[in-house]
Design a protein around this motif. Structure first.
Motif, PDB file in Angstrom:
ATOM      1  N   ALA A 204       0.827  -1.203   0.000  1.00 25.02           N
ATOM      2  CA  ALA A 204       0.000   0.000   0.000  1.00 25.02           C
ATOM      3  C   ALA A 204       0.864   1.256   0.000  1.00 25.02           C
ATOM      4  N   ILE A 205       1.974   1.216   0.747  1.00 30.21           N
ATOM      5  CA  ILE A 205       2.901   2.357   0.766  1.00 30.21           C
ATOM      6  C   ILE A 205       3.503   2.565  -0.619  1.00 30.21           C
ATOM      7  N   VAL A 206       3.906   1.479  -1.267  1.00 25.59           N
ATOM      8  CA  VAL A 206       4.496   1.562  -2.599  1.00 25.59           C
ATOM      9  C   VAL A 206       3.506   2.156  -3.593  1.00 25.59           C
ATOM     10  N   SER A 207       2.247   1.770  -3.480  1.00 16.99           N
ATOM     11  CA  SER A 207       1.241   2.248  -4.435  1.00 16.99           C
ATOM     12  C   SER A 207       1.037   3.754  -4.365  1.00 16.99           C
ATOM     13  N   HIS A 208       1.418   4.379  -3.240  1.00 18.21           N
ATOM     14  CA  HIS A 208       1.236   5.819  -3.080  1.00 18.21           C
ATOM     15  C   HIS A 208       2.495   6.621  -3.392  1.00 18.21           C
ATOM     16  N   VAL A 209       3.541   5.945  -3.854  1.00 22.97           N
ATOM     17  CA  VAL A 209       4.748   6.668  -4.268  1.00 22.97           C
ATOM     18  C   VAL A 209       4.402   7.531  -5.482  1.00 22.97           C
ATOM     19  N   HIS A 210       4.859   8.782  -5.455  1.00 19.10           N
ATOM     20  CA  HIS A 210       4.483   9.746  -6.499  1.00 19.10           C
ATOM     21  C   HIS A 210       5.280   9.529  -7.780  1.00 19.10           C
ATOM     22  N   VAL A 211       4.576   9.596  -8.909  1.00 14.28           N
ATOM     23  CA  VAL A 211       5.207   9.539 -10.229  1.00 14.28           C
ATOM     24  C   VAL A 211       4.790  10.794 -10.990  1.00 14.28           C
ATOM     25  N   SER A 212       5.722  11.670 -11.259  1.00 13.66           N
ATOM     26  CA  SER A 212       5.405  12.934 -11.924  1.00 13.66           C
ATOM     27  C   SER A 212       5.012  12.691 -13.379  1.00 13.66           C
ATOM     28  N   ASP A 213       4.378  13.691 -13.976  1.00 12.91           N
ATOM     29  CA  ASP A 213       3.992  13.593 -15.390  1.00 12.91           C
ATOM     30  C   ASP A 213       5.210  13.403 -16.279  1.00 12.91           C
ATOM     31  N   THR A 214       6.304  14.072 -15.920  1.00 13.97           N
ATOM     32  CA  THR A 214       7.532  13.957 -16.713  1.00 13.97           C
ATOM     33  C   THR A 214       8.063  12.535 -16.699  1.00 13.97           C
ATOM     34  N   VAL A 215       8.064  11.909 -15.534  1.00 10.50           N
ATOM     35  CA  VAL A 215       8.558  10.536 -15.419  1.00 10.50           C
ATOM     36  C   VAL A 215       7.609   9.573 -16.123  1.00 10.50           C
ATOM     37  N   GLN A 216       6.322   9.826 -16.057  1.00 11.13           N
ATOM     38  CA  GLN A 216       5.358   8.987 -16.774  1.00 11.13           C
ATOM     39  C   GLN A 216       5.599   9.051 -18.286  1.00 11.13           C
ATOM     40  N   ARG A 217       5.845  10.249 -18.782  1.00  9.00           N
ATOM     41  CA  ARG A 217       6.115  10.394 -20.220  1.00  9.00           C
ATOM     42  C   ARG A 217       7.408   9.681 -20.609  1.00  9.00           C
ATOM     43  N   TYR A 218       8.387   9.697 -19.715  1.00  9.52           N
ATOM     44  CA  TYR A 218       9.647   8.997 -19.976  1.00  9.52           C
ATOM     45  C   TYR A 218       9.414   7.487 -20.045  1.00  9.52           C
ATOM     46  N   ALA A 219       8.569   6.962 -19.156  1.00  9.85           N
ATOM     47  CA  ALA A 219       8.249   5.530 -19.174  1.00  9.85           C
ATOM     48  C   ALA A 219       7.572   5.145 -20.486  1.00  9.85           C
ATOM     49  N   VAL A 220       6.627   5.968 -20.928  1.00 10.63           N
ATOM     50  CA  VAL A 220       5.935   5.693 -22.187  1.00 10.63           C
ATOM     51  C   VAL A 220       6.905   5.794 -23.361  1.00 10.63           C
ATOM     52  N   ARG A 251      11.066   0.339  -6.270  1.00 10.73           N
ATOM     53  CA  ARG A 251      12.498   0.629  -6.142  1.00 10.73           C
ATOM     54  C   ARG A 251      12.721   1.947  -5.415  1.00 10.73           C
ATOM     55  N   ALA A 252      11.905   2.945  -5.733  1.00 10.40           N
ATOM     56  CA  ALA A 252      12.024   4.228  -5.041  1.00 10.40           C
ATOM     57  C   ALA A 252      11.754   4.063  -3.549  1.00 10.40           C
ATOM     58  N   ALA A 253      10.732   3.278  -3.213  1.00  2.51           N
ATOM     59  CA  ALA A 253      10.400   3.055  -1.798  1.00  2.51           C
ATOM     60  C   ALA A 253      11.543   2.345  -1.077  1.00  2.51           C
ATOM     61  N   LEU A 254      12.191   1.385  -1.741  1.00  2.00           N
ATOM     62  CA  LEU A 254      13.320   0.689  -1.126  1.00  2.00           C
ATOM     63  C   LEU A 254      14.489   1.628  -0.889  1.00  2.00           C
ATOM     64  N   HIS A 255      14.579   2.677  -1.712  1.00  2.00           N
ATOM     65  CA  HIS A 255      15.630   3.687  -1.526  1.00  2.00           C
ATOM     66  C   HIS A 255      15.137   4.847  -0.652  1.00  2.00           C
ATOM     67  N   ARG A 256      14.042   4.609   0.053  1.00  2.00           N
ATOM     68  CA  ARG A 256      13.488   5.562   1.036  1.00  2.00           C
ATOM     69  C   ARG A 256      13.106   6.888   0.390  1.00  2.00           C
ATOM     70  N   ARG A 257      12.505   6.800  -0.801  1.00  2.00           N
ATOM     71  CA  ARG A 257      11.967   7.985  -1.463  1.00  2.00           C
ATOM     72  C   ARG A 257      10.477   7.803  -1.695  1.00  2.00           C
ATOM     73  N   ASP A 258       9.744   8.908  -1.650  1.00  2.00           N
ATOM     74  CA  ASP A 258       8.305   8.839  -1.929  1.00  2.00           C
ATOM     75  C   ASP A 258       7.999   9.367  -3.325  1.00  2.00           C
ATOM     76  N   TYR A 259       9.002   9.370  -4.190  1.00  2.00           N
ATOM     77  CA  TYR A 259       8.818   9.800  -5.576  1.00  2.00           C
ATOM     78  C   TYR A 259       9.766   8.998  -6.469  1.00  2.00           C
ATOM     79  N   VAL A 260       9.385   8.857  -7.722  1.00  2.00           N
ATOM     80  CA  VAL A 260      10.166   8.066  -8.680  1.00  2.00           C
ATOM     81  C   VAL A 260      11.064   8.987  -9.491  1.00  2.00           C
ATOM     82  N   LEU A 261      12.303   8.560  -9.687  1.00  2.00           N
ATOM     83  CA  LEU A 261      13.249   9.279 -10.533  1.00  2.00           C
ATOM     84  C   LEU A 261      13.393   8.560 -11.883  1.00  2.00           C
TER      85      LEU A 261
END
Length: 308
Positions: A204-220, A251-261
């Motif tokens: 549940a904690i992982v599911s709430h990690v923030h993914v910015s629009d920029t990072v989403q576009r990079y994934a796509v 992976r971000a959560a394991l690195h103690r971040r609440d946002y994806v790089l």
């Protein structure tokens, strides 16, 4: 807690921290893991160690050519005393399902996993049975070139969030294995360090990690680039994009971040995407494997600049 799970698994699988970390990422991202490597390098041992580190239900299914789909999903059996059909659950009714040597079963039997992996439910005789959370399939397979194997169908491979290879141990780790594993199995003394309820909280904690629009576009952009490559006849699916982002959040959560790089996505490109792709005949003849093609594609996709 994730660190405790990793340390516990590494008591059994020595010198393979990155592989263990990838398995935990898939677990927390609520995905399924495919372990592909030659026999004897510890694929089943890693699966069992991860399963035993969590106090939850575990079922192991040994895939063989004579295994039936009903052995996996379950079957309705007529009870003469009650004169009613009773459902007897198959091997997938557990929190962690270890599918050992999955590509030694026929494609028909392999396909019995499609519904449970994609929708976390099983339908038998028009009755749907939901699977408890967490639910994870950890499947091992030998390389397709090995004798007696059936290639996994594309639809089956696409349902695995990640594929990793363990590889041979370094000499020091192999010497330590001889000393520690010679008399007894290290699994015998392995105790759980968490339980299903705690894993559900972590997911549940992982599911709430923030993914910015920029990072989403990079994934796509990463997955879309595979669909337009002349060296590939099958690119990454939209499910692959979803799995890439979910794994990046874990992976971000394991690195103690609440946002994806963007680095999280880049680090996961090979394990999350490579097993879904098919090289063209020209690329195969030229000796270009999927890993090299994917690395070249990912290197050409511009990495977004950090926002202030």
């Amino acid at each position: 807690m994730a660190g405790r799970i990793q340390a516990n698994v590494e008591k059994v699988i020595e010198g393979k921290g990155e592989v263990v970390s990838a398995a935990i990422v898939v677990l927390l991202a609520e995905g399924h893991l495919l372990l592909e490597d030659v026999p004897g390098v510890g694929k089943t041992m890693l699966s069992k160690a991860l399963a035993r580190s969590i106090d939850s239900t575990v079922r192991r299914v040994q895939f063989t050519p004579d295994l039936l789909p009903s052995d996996i999903t379950g079957v309705s059996v007529y009870n003469q005393s009650t004169r009613e059909f009773e459902f007897r659950p198959g091997g997938v009714f557990a929190n962690i399902v270890i599918g050992d040597e999955i590509n030694r079963a026929s494609p028909k039997t392999q396909s019995a996993l499609l519904e449970c992996m994609g929708e976390r439910q099983v339908t038998v005789d028009n009755v749907t049975y939901h699977l408890e959370s967490p639910f994870m399939v950890i499947a091992t397979q030998n390389p397709v070139e090995m004798e007696g194997t059936y290639p996994l169908p594309e639809a089956q491979r696409d349902r695995f969030m990640a594929r990793v290879s363990i590889g041979y141990p370094v000499p020091a780790a192999e010497i330590a294995m001889l000393a520690n594993h010679g008399a007894v199995s290290p699994l015998d003394d392995l105790e759980p360090v968490t339980d299903s309820a705690e894993i559900r909280k972590m997911c549940a904690i992982v599911s709430h990690v923030h993914v910015s629009d920029t990072v989403q576009r990079y994934a796509v952009a990463l997955t879309a680039a595979t669909r337009h490559s002349p060296e590939l006849v099958l690119g990454a699916s939209p499910r692959a994009t979803l799995h890439l982002v979910r794994a990046a959040k874990a992976r971000a959560a394991l690195h103690r971040r609440d946002y994806v790089l963007p680095d999280d996505l880049r680090a996961l490109v090979q394990p999350v995407l490579a097993h879904r792709l098919l090289p063209s005949a020209e690329a195969a003849i030229g000796g270009r494997n999927v890993a090299a093609i994917l690395e070249g594609i990912a290197a050409q996709v511009p990495v977004p600049e950090p926002t202030s």
